[in-house]
Design a protein around this motif. Structure first.
Motif, short mmCIF file in Angstrom:
data_model
loop_
_atom_site.label_atom_id
_atom_site.label_comp_id
_atom_site.label_asym_id
_atom_site.label_seq_id
_atom_site.Cartn_x
_atom_site.Cartn_y
_atom_site.Cartn_z
N PRO A 98 0.92 -1.42 0.04
CA PRO A 98 0.10 -0.08 0.03
C PRO A 98 0.72 1.17 0.21
O PRO A 98 0.28 2.23 -0.53
CB PRO A 98 -0.78 -0.17 1.21
N ALA A 99 1.99 1.29 0.67
CA ALA A 99 2.90 2.60 0.60
C ALA A 99 3.27 2.52 -0.53
O ALA A 99 3.39 3.87 -0.92
CB ALA A 99 3.81 2.17 1.73
N LEU A 100 3.89 1.78 -1.24
CA LEU A 100 4.45 1.89 -2.71
C LEU A 100 3.51 2.50 -3.68
O LEU A 100 3.49 3.33 -4.34
CB LEU A 100 4.98 0.37 -3.29
N ILE A 106 0.56 9.70 -5.72
CA ILE A 106 1.02 10.96 -5.24
C ILE A 106 1.95 11.59 -6.34
O ILE A 106 1.58 12.67 -6.80
CB ILE A 106 1.80 11.09 -3.82
N LEU A 107 2.94 10.63 -6.89
CA LEU A 107 3.83 11.12 -7.95
C LEU A 107 2.95 11.48 -8.92
O LEU A 107 3.17 12.53 -9.84
CB LEU A 107 4.93 10.22 -8.08
N ALA A 111 2.28 14.92 -11.39
CA ALA A 111 2.87 14.94 -12.82
C ALA A 111 1.84 14.96 -13.78
O ALA A 111 1.89 15.42 -15.09
CB ALA A 111 3.57 13.61 -13.14
N VAL A 112 0.48 14.59 -13.48
CA VAL A 112 -0.57 14.60 -14.48
C VAL A 112 -1.41 15.92 -14.38
O VAL A 112 -1.75 15.88 -13.28
CB VAL A 112 -1.27 13.10 -14.56
N PRO A 184 -1.15 4.37 -11.88
CA PRO A 184 -1.19 4.02 -10.56
C PRO A 184 -2.59 4.50 -9.95
O PRO A 184 -2.84 3.68 -8.90
CB PRO A 184 -0.16 5.10 -9.91
N LEU A 185 -3.27 5.28 -10.44
CA LEU A 185 -4.53 5.73 -9.90
C LEU A 185 -5.50 4.24 -10.32
O LEU A 185 -6.51 3.99 -9.49
CB LEU A 185 -5.23 6.87 -10.68
N PHE A 186 -5.52 3.91 -11.53
CA PHE A 186 -6.13 2.63 -11.92
C PHE A 186 -5.98 1.57 -10.87
O PHE A 186 -6.60 0.63 -10.35
CB PHE A 186 -6.04 2.24 -13.35
#
Length: 212
Positions: A98-100, A106-107, A111-112, A184-186
């Motif tokens: 979960p942390a990764l 967040i990144l 960026a997007v 990562p959102l997906f």
């Protein structure tokens, strides 16, 4: 009989099994991987542009997340299947995946452009993701629940839920090779929900098939 004496007796019984529990778990992971691979290849298979996608960090990061989940769940379920075994360290490692994912999300948000956040989150394969991660993971989950019966977990519902997390990490690793949504959102949204399904099934399996 005192609780401590009961735990010691259960631990001795586990150690006296024909196959040591540690060996049983290693064999179970190997069998589960073969089962998951067979379902994966017979149903959806890898994405056509796999070789190209493998050169992108976004694609490879999905495997970092799913493998981290599987490895940490494996450590915890081995501890839970042995009465009296310490679980604190293995439980702490469960926070790694979960942390990764959280850091990656967040990144990406930085960026997007904000206008693209919804598109990245919804993706193009959310229903396929929700269907096939549980489908690929059902066989491995059954294998892991069987091994839990070989042990003597004192918290069968929790052990079953962790079996679901382990099956989810394994099946999501295979599914990631098919998935066209590398955001990562997906992953944080739909992979998580799909794994939660297996976790719930594992908890039910622990409740009805693993208890002693």
């Amino acid at each position: 009989m005192r609780t401590e004496d009961l735990i010691k007796a259960l631990d001795a019984d586990v150690r006296s099994k024909a196959m040591p529990l540690g060996s049983a778990w290693r064999m179970a992971v190997a069998v589960a991987a073969v089962v998951a691979a067979a379902v994966f290849w017979l149903t959806i298979g890898p994405r056509p542009d796999l070789m190209v996608a493998m050169h992108t960090m976004r694609f490879l990061s999905k495997f970092v997340f799913t493998i981290a989940l599987g490895v940490s769940a494996f450590g915890l379920i081995r501890a839970l299947s042995s009465p009296g075994a310490p679980t604190a360290r293995a439980t702490a490692w469960m926070a790694l995946a979960p942390a990764l994912v959280g850091v990656a999300v967040i990144l990406e948000l930085f960026a997007v452009p904000r206008a693209e956040w919804g598109t990245r989150l919804v993706g193009s394969n959310m229903m396929i993701c929700m269907a096939f991660i549980p489908l690929i993971g059902l066989g491995p989950l059954a294998v892991f629940l069987w091994v839990l019966r070989h042990g003597a977990p004192t918290r069968p519902v929790l052990a079953g839920a962790v079996a679901g997390l382990l099956a989810g990490g394994l099946s999501a690793t295979f599914y990631a090779a098919h998935c066209f949504d590398d955001s990562p959102l997906f992953v944080a949204t739909w992979y998580t929900l799909a794994v939660v399904i297996l976790t719930g099934l594992g908890a039910l399996g622990g409740r009805f098939f693993v208890r002693w």
